[in-house]
Design an enzyme around this catalytic site. Structure first.
Site, short mmCIF file in Angstrom:
data_model
loop_
_atom_site.label_atom_id
_atom_site.label_comp_id
_atom_site.label_asym_id
_atom_site.label_seq_id
_atom_site.Cartn_x
_atom_site.Cartn_y
_atom_site.Cartn_z
N ASN A 37 37.63 -78.79 -79.71
CA ASN A 37 38.89 -79.53 -79.50
C ASN A 37 39.85 -79.42 -80.67
O ASN A 37 40.65 -80.31 -80.91
CB ASN A 37 38.62 -81.01 -79.20
CG ASN A 37 37.73 -81.18 -77.99
OD1 ASN A 37 37.86 -80.40 -77.03
ND2 ASN A 37 36.82 -82.13 -78.03
N ARG A 38 39.74 -78.35 -81.41
CA ARG A 38 40.61 -78.11 -82.58
C ARG A 38 40.43 -79.17 -83.67
O ARG A 38 41.29 -79.33 -84.54
CB ARG A 38 42.10 -78.03 -82.18
CG ARG A 38 42.42 -76.91 -81.19
CD ARG A 38 42.18 -75.54 -81.83
NE ARG A 38 42.60 -74.43 -81.00
CZ ARG A 38 41.76 -73.70 -80.25
NH1 ARG A 38 40.48 -73.97 -80.20
NH2 ARG A 38 42.24 -72.67 -79.56
N LEU A 39 39.34 -79.93 -83.59
CA LEU A 39 39.10 -80.95 -84.62
C LEU A 39 38.19 -80.34 -85.69
O LEU A 39 37.03 -80.71 -85.85
CB LEU A 39 38.49 -82.22 -84.00
CG LEU A 39 39.44 -82.93 -83.04
CD1 LEU A 39 38.78 -84.18 -82.45
CD2 LEU A 39 40.74 -83.33 -83.75
N ARG A 71 39.85 -69.72 -77.50
CA ARG A 71 38.41 -69.94 -77.43
C ARG A 71 38.10 -71.22 -78.17
O ARG A 71 38.84 -71.62 -79.07
CB ARG A 71 37.63 -68.76 -78.00
CG ARG A 71 37.76 -68.55 -79.48
CD ARG A 71 37.07 -67.26 -79.90
NE ARG A 71 37.28 -67.05 -81.32
CZ ARG A 71 36.39 -67.32 -82.26
NH1 ARG A 71 35.22 -67.85 -81.93
NH2 ARG A 71 36.66 -67.09 -83.53
#
Ligand SMILES: Cc1cc2nc3c(=O)[nH]c(=O)nc-3n(C[C@H](O)[C@H](O)[C@H](O)COP(=O)(O)O)c2cc1C
Length: 231
Positions: free
Chosen positions: A209-211, A28
């Site tokens: 975006n996993r940032l 997610r």
């Protein structure tokens, strides 16, 4: 303890393949409010209090549940969930059996890590530090706030020890009920609190975006330094 025969190999492999497929599709995105240095408290305990309050208000179940990691003197690590029962500038408090596995580990290696995951806000908090037992008075006062059943349970269970069967535990509970019949249950001498005195606290905010945002507070000569880590 009875031993079960290992599953046959091909069946185990098939099951694992399926599980890997299932887990890798569990993705997610984390869309959240950015964590901006200018909005952070200079003091991580105040920052923790803010986040904890927001999570409490969101009604997330068990916001006080945290993973407690400890280690033996040889560096063998173990982790389990416990409940946060108090926190302030002195540290983060949980209660347990001092003779349990975690208690034995903390006796020889008084350092721990605490990890919170708050699903409702895509947030993680990681706390690391030294550990000390709280005062007997503090443990006794907290023990008296617990439901009677939990108080009796603390006496009945030799936490972390191997026991023969469930019946042994139920029998131990019946004996304890008899022993403290018609009287208040005192705090067992082998039960009480630990305080994790933080040296490092990381606030992690899930982002797209996993940032993710990772803000780290580290204690240097009683002053908290703030830095940002790459996700
Ligand atoms: C949600 C949750 C809360 C728990 N809270 C505590 C707690 O506050 N204190 C405690 O001793 N064990 C608590 N437990 C049980 C521990 O996870 C663990 O089984 C127990 O403390 C024995 O750990 P040990 O053998 O590593 O010492 C909790 C478990 C769960 C799932």
């Amino acid at each position: 303890m009875s031993q079960k025969r290992a599953r046959n190999e091909p069946e185990t492999r098939k099951m694992m393949d399926k599980r890997i497929q299932k887990l890798s599709s569990q993705r997610r995105e984390y869309f959240s409010i950015p964590m901006d240095e200018s909005s952070l408290a200079a003091d991580p305990i105040i920052q923790f209090d803010r986040w904890f309050d927001e999570v409490l208000r969101a009604g997330q179940p068990d916001p006080d549940a945290m993973t407690l990691s400890t280690a033996t003197a040889e560096g063998v690590v173990s982790a389990r969930v416990v409940l946060l029962r108090d926190f302030d500038h002195r540290g983060f408090v949980f209660f347990t059996n001092y003779q349990s596995r975690k208690g034995r580990e903390l006796a020889v290696h008084p350092r721990a890590a605490l990890t919170f995951f708050w699903f409702s806000h895509n947030r993680q908090v990681r706390i690391e530090g030294t550990v000390e037992q709280v005062s007997i008075k503090e443990s006794e006062e907290y023990f008296q706030t617990r439901p009677r059943g939990s108080q009796l349970g603390a006496w009945a269970s030799p936490q972390s020890d191997e026991i023969a069967d469930r019946n042994t535990l139920d029998q131990s509970m019946s004996e304890v009920e008899q022993r403290f019949k018609n009287m208040p249950v005192p705090c067992p001498p082998f039960w009480g609190g630990y305080r994790v005195k933080p040296e490092r606290i990381e606030f992690w905010q899930g982002r797209e975006n996993r940032l993710h945002d990772r803000i780290l507070y580290t204690l240097h000569q009683r002053v908290w330094k703030i830095s940002r880590l790459a996700p």
